[in-house]
Design a protein around this motif. Structure first.
Motif, PDB file in Angstrom:
ATOM      1  N   TRP A 253       4.894  45.435  10.100  1.00 17.10           N
ATOM      2  CA  TRP A 253       3.890  46.451   9.818  1.00 17.10           C
ATOM      3  C   TRP A 253       4.013  47.707  10.690  1.00 17.10           C
ATOM      4  O   TRP A 253       4.216  48.796  10.183  1.00 17.10           O
ATOM      5  CB  TRP A 253       2.486  45.862   9.975  1.00 17.10           C
ATOM      6  CG  TRP A 253       1.417  46.873   9.669  1.00 17.10           C
ATOM      7  CD1 TRP A 253       0.662  47.578  10.568  1.00 17.10           C
ATOM      8  CD2 TRP A 253       1.031  47.350   8.378  1.00 17.10           C
ATOM      9  NE1 TRP A 253      -0.183  48.443   9.928  1.00 17.10           N
ATOM     10  CE2 TRP A 253       0.020  48.325   8.569  1.00 17.10           C
ATOM     11  CE3 TRP A 253       1.439  47.045   7.084  1.00 17.10           C
ATOM     12  CZ2 TRP A 253      -0.589  48.988   7.514  1.00 17.10           C
ATOM     13  CZ3 TRP A 253       0.832  47.707   6.020  1.00 17.10           C
ATOM     14  CH2 TRP A 253      -0.173  48.660   6.241  1.00 17.10           C
ATOM     15  N   TYR A 257       4.543  51.432   9.300  1.00 14.89           N
ATOM     16  CA  TYR A 257       3.308  52.199   9.131  1.00 14.89           C
ATOM     17  C   TYR A 257       3.330  53.463   9.990  1.00 14.89           C
ATOM     18  O   TYR A 257       2.812  54.506   9.577  1.00 14.89           O
ATOM     19  CB  TYR A 257       2.080  51.356   9.485  1.00 14.89           C
ATOM     20  CG  TYR A 257       0.815  52.180   9.397  1.00 14.89           C
ATOM     21  CD1 TYR A 257       0.317  52.596   8.161  1.00 14.89           C
ATOM     22  CD2 TYR A 257       0.160  52.617  10.545  1.00 14.89           C
ATOM     23  CE1 TYR A 257      -0.816  53.400   8.063  1.00 14.89           C
ATOM     24  CE2 TYR A 257      -0.958  53.420  10.478  1.00 14.89           C
ATOM     25  CZ  TYR A 257      -1.444  53.805   9.232  1.00 14.89           C
ATOM     26  OH  TYR A 257      -2.552  54.609   9.148  1.00 14.89           O
ATOM     27  N   TYR A 260       4.986  56.022   7.935  1.00 17.00           N
ATOM     28  CA  TYR A 260       4.105  56.466   6.840  1.00 17.00           C
ATOM     29  C   TYR A 260       2.960  57.325   7.380  1.00 17.00           C
ATOM     30  O   TYR A 260       2.618  58.359   6.803  1.00 17.00           O
ATOM     31  CB  TYR A 260       3.566  55.232   6.122  1.00 17.00           C
ATOM     32  CG  TYR A 260       2.520  55.522   5.063  1.00 17.00           C
ATOM     33  CD1 TYR A 260       2.882  56.076   3.842  1.00 17.00           C
ATOM     34  CD2 TYR A 260       1.182  55.229   5.294  1.00 17.00           C
ATOM     35  CE1 TYR A 260       1.925  56.331   2.868  1.00 17.00           C
ATOM     36  CE2 TYR A 260       0.217  55.480   4.337  1.00 17.00           C
ATOM     37  CZ  TYR A 260       0.593  56.042   3.131  1.00 17.00           C
ATOM     38  OH  TYR A 260      -0.354  56.294   2.170  1.00 17.00           O
ATOM     39  N   ASP A 261       2.381  56.905   8.503  1.00 15.53           N
ATOM     40  CA  ASP A 261       1.227  57.598   9.074  1.00 15.53           C
ATOM     41  C   ASP A 261       1.594  58.995   9.554  1.00 15.53           C
ATOM     42  O   ASP A 261       0.832  59.950   9.375  1.00 15.53           O
ATOM     43  CB  ASP A 261       0.673  56.757  10.228  1.00 15.53           C
ATOM     44  CG  ASP A 261      -0.545  57.377  10.876  1.00 15.53           C
ATOM     45  OD1 ASP A 261      -1.430  57.874  10.141  1.00 15.53           O
ATOM     46  OD2 ASP A 261      -0.624  57.353  12.124  1.00 15.53           O
ATOM     47  N   GLU A 522      -8.221  54.062   6.882  1.00 17.39           N
ATOM     48  CA  GLU A 522      -6.823  53.613   6.851  1.00 17.39           C
ATOM     49  C   GLU A 522      -6.360  53.179   8.232  1.00 17.39           C
ATOM     50  O   GLU A 522      -5.730  52.130   8.394  1.00 17.39           O
ATOM     51  CB  GLU A 522      -5.950  54.750   6.330  1.00 17.39           C
ATOM     52  CG  GLU A 522      -4.457  54.451   6.355  1.00 17.39           C
ATOM     53  CD  GLU A 522      -3.623  55.691   6.093  1.00 17.39           C
ATOM     54  OE1 GLU A 522      -2.782  56.015   6.956  1.00 17.39           O
ATOM     55  OE2 GLU A 522      -3.822  56.333   5.044  1.00 17.39           O
ATOM     56  N   SER A 526      -5.190  49.471   9.401  1.00 16.20           N
ATOM     57  CA  SER A 526      -3.900  49.229  10.028  1.00 16.20           C
ATOM     58  C   SER A 526      -4.069  48.470  11.335  1.00 16.20           C
ATOM     59  O   SER A 526      -3.286  47.552  11.643  1.00 16.20           O
ATOM     60  CB  SER A 526      -3.195  50.565  10.290  1.00 16.20           C
ATOM     61  OG  SER A 526      -2.012  50.371  11.026  1.00 16.20           O
TER      62      SER A 526
END
Length: 718
Positions: A253, A257, A260-261, A522, A526
């Motif tokens: 993860w 992530y 992406y973040d 979000e 996460s």
């Protein structure tokens, strides 16, 4: 007007939702395109004959494939960047990269790397890297011999250098270099072992789960299976997968992530690191089998049980140059007990270390991770800079065990390096040797031998007759770590179509601020996912540890594999063996016979050591003054300085009263009028750093002795 305001307020959640939906979709497209670029990047790297992430230019000096026992390694002379001044009289640095599944170059991955730090300190720098494919028949001993040949070539290229080359071994390269130095100690200057495991059974309950893997898998037969499925080649992707499973939260993860973040700023850093992380190299099946049998599961390096094919024992006590061990509490691949446990395995006391003439320095970082130890970014740069700029100081430390300490706010460059003497008992508090754990791991070693024998008898012949080279290559390409890169690349038409869409998205990017409530939700989600995966990983580690101890702690199983007697030694303890004790006694007798020998220079160094021993610490300021005085009075090269200082230190440790009583005879060649200058030089060295009260007392005592000697005729030296 109030109606318009009410309408705007009621529309605000809808606007924020729409903005977030657009932003998250755009980030998804850009994220997918970054994965596509990662796959394409790997495809380009695989087309190169010698792929590397090394960020420095260099020239090939020696190709390992041309050696009498050829290997896929090579020696490269690093070309200094523009504006970097190299002093050819300084000893060269040789950085050796780990070959543990990944490609080469991590030691010079960034400007703030081990290579970059050494270059900025003015040292000539070399790099030992490797090719993706091994030479057929290549063994770990062949690699060891190649590294010795490389060090010989570096020394020949720098005949005016002030000392033998400094070798830095990262992770797996650390134990390889230690083996090379143990069998050819004459080639090496100081060894820096960064995140290098040498004692594989060592560890702490509840903290170091990786050491249980061999036992839980039934030993090393799976390594043989992987080699047979690879048609004689072991795929490094399996090693990388082992590293990734240690931290499921980051692997599954957090890492993805974070991309992406922060998709607008993160891709460059992400792709830079993935260029190294994704390139999985191969080893010969026999080469890898030796590593896991003799080192990982067998743990034979730390107890001097390994031997070369010529029968020469590989004993780390033979290394005559200082050994610097840099490890970290935050490293879950090579925790401090595995980096340092070989010392408590080989030595029963610090006196044994001194008798062997060995100097061991260790530094434990509080939190840096495994890769950070030798990538040397902003976190570890300070440590590597201090090691590089003070390598000559380390080289003249008297034999013994020291902990390196870096103090902020003082000394050149804003930091001060000093060394505190330590005892074996203090080190045992870190390595935590446990006889019961040793018995369990010895049981694993026996079980591994049995299972490997059964595999070779019944299953290996079938697989070797069945698996062909094309089948093995197909299996390698289908490995999950490899397949994800080829799938997310232009070789997949569906993914290739993302590129024009990503260009359009980048041109019309509409990011939302972190104050957006959906963005905040979000981030919260996460954090929950990451926490859940961390908890799952911790629970898995706890279950595996308990299972390991429950299985291999059974007295029945231990008896079945021949470890039934509780008082039986399950591993060698070289420090307790009669041969080691006899060596120590002989060394003591030899030093006692020469305790009154030496002239004024030897007496000076003896007194420096005597004053310094009061605090049991030494720092770089005193060394700088001492070395300047040594050179200004024609004291000879660093090697002579080092040998004499070490010997005087040992004599003081052996018999302080006799060593001090011999001073009048040692100063016999010095005229009485030379005593004040001698005393003043001694004070310069002693007071270069703030004096500890006990050291100040010794300095006053020595000055009083010298004053008496200056007032009375001295006896000529014999």
């Amino acid at each position: 007007m109030s109606g318009t305001l009410a309408l705007n307020l009621s529309a605000q959640p809808l606007l924020e939702s729409a903005a977030y939906a657009l932003d998250s979709w755009q980030r998804g497209v850009l994220f997918l395109d970054t994965l596509r670029q990662r796959g394409n990047q790997l495809a380009r790297e695989l087309q190169k004959p010698a792929p590397t992430v090394l960020s420095f230019a260099g020239e090939l000096v020696l190709d390992g494939r041309t050696l009498p026992r050829p290997v896929n390694y090579g020696l490269i002379r690093i070309t200094p960047p523009a504006g970097t001044v190299i002093d050819e009289r300084k000893r060269p640095f040789v950085v050796v990269d780990p070959r543990a599944g990944h490609g080469p170059g991590i030691g010079g991955f960034k400007p703030d790397s081990e290579i970059g730090v050494a270059l900025r300190a003015g040292h000539p720098c070399y790099f030992i890297g490797f090719l993706p494919l091994p030479v057929p028949g290549q063994t770990i001993e062949d690699v060891m011999r190649a590294e010795q040949a490389f060090l010989e070539a570096v020394a020949r290229a720098h005949p005016e250098a002030d000392g033998r080359p400094v070798a830095i071994g990262n992770c797996q390269a650390g134990w390889q270099l230690a083996m090379a130095a143990a069998t050819r100690p004459d080639l090496f200057g100081p060894l820096i072992l960064a995140g290098a495991p040498l004692s594989y059974w060592a560890g702490e309950h509840g903290r170091n789960p990786m050491r249980y893997a061999g036992g839980l898998l039934g030993g090393t037969w799976l390594t043989a299976l992987a080699g047979d499925l690879g048609h004689g080649l072991f795929d490094g992707a399996w090693l990388v997968q082992n590293f990734e499973t240690l931290n499921p939260a980051n692997t599954l993860w957090t890492k993805q992530y974070a991309l992406y973040d922060r998709i607008d700023t993160e891709p460059a850093r992400y792709l830079g690191f993935e260029r190294w992380w994704t390139h999985h190299v191969l080893t010969n099946a026999g080469e890898m089998q030796d590593i896991v049998d003799k080192l990982f599961v067998g743990n034979r390096l730390a107890t001097a049980e390994l031997a070369t094919r010529e029968g020469e024992r590989i004993d780390l006590r033979n290394i005559t140059t200082p050994i610097v061990v840099f490890c970290s509490e935050g490293d879950n691949i090579t925790p401090p007990p595995q980096a340092l446990g070989w010392i408590t395995d080989l030595y029963d006391s610090v006196d044994d270390i001194r008798a062997a003439g060995q100097t061991i320095v260790y530094m434990i970082h509080p939190n840096i991770g495994h890769l950070g130890i030798f990538v040397s970014g902003s976190i570890a740069r300070r440590e590597h800079e201090e090691f590089a700029s003070n390598i000559d100081f380390i080289d003249v430390l008297p034999p013994g065990l020291y902990e390196a300490e870096i103090l902020d706010g003082s000394g050149p460059g804003g930091h001060l390096l000093r060394f505190a003497a330590r005892e074996i008992e203090e080190l045992r508090a870190i390595t935590r040797p446990d006889p019961e754990d040793d018995r369990k791991f010895a049981t694993v070693r026996r079980v591994a031998e049995i299972n490997l024998g059964l595999y070779r008898q019944f299953l290996q012949p079938l697989l070797r007759a069945t698996v062909t080279a094309p089948m093995a290559e197909a299996l390698r390409q289908l490995h999950p770590l490899r397949f994800q890169y080829s799938f997310f690349s232009d070789s997949n038409p569906a993914i290739a179509a993302v590129a024009p869409l990503a260009q359009a998205v980048a041109a019309h990017r509409r990011p939302v601020p972190d104050t957006n409530p959906w963005r905040q939700a979000e981030h919260a989600a996460s954090a929950w996912i990451e926490a859940g995966l961390m908890l799952a990983g911790a629970l898995r580690d706890h279950v595996q540890e308990n299972l390991f101890h429950a299985v291999y702690g059974q007295k029945l199983l231990q008896s079945l594999v021949g470890l039934g007697a509780r008082d039986e030694a399950v591993r060698r303890r070289p420090g307790l063996e009669p041969g080691q004790q006899a060596f120590r006694a002989a060394r003591i007798r030899e030093l006692q016979g020469r305790i009154a020998e030496g002239g004024p220079r030897a007496a000076f160094l003896r007194l420096v050591a005597y004053i310094g021993l009061a605090e049991r610490r030494a720092d770089e300021r005193s060394f700088a003054v001492l070395r300047a005085l040594w050179h200004s009075h024609g004291g000879g090269d660093l090697a002579a300085f080092k040998a004499l200082l070490r010997e005087q230190f040992l004599m003081l440790r052996l018999d302080r009263d006799a060593a001090l009583a011999a001073l009048p005879a040692m100063l016999g060649d010095l005229p009485p009028e030379g005593i004040p200058a001698f005393a003043e030089a001694l004070r310069q060295v002693a007071t270069a750093a703030p004096l500890h009260p006990a050291a100040a007392e010794r300095l006053a005592e020595v000055e009083a002795r010298l004053a008496l000697l200056g007032a009375a005729p001295l006896q000529p030296a014999s």
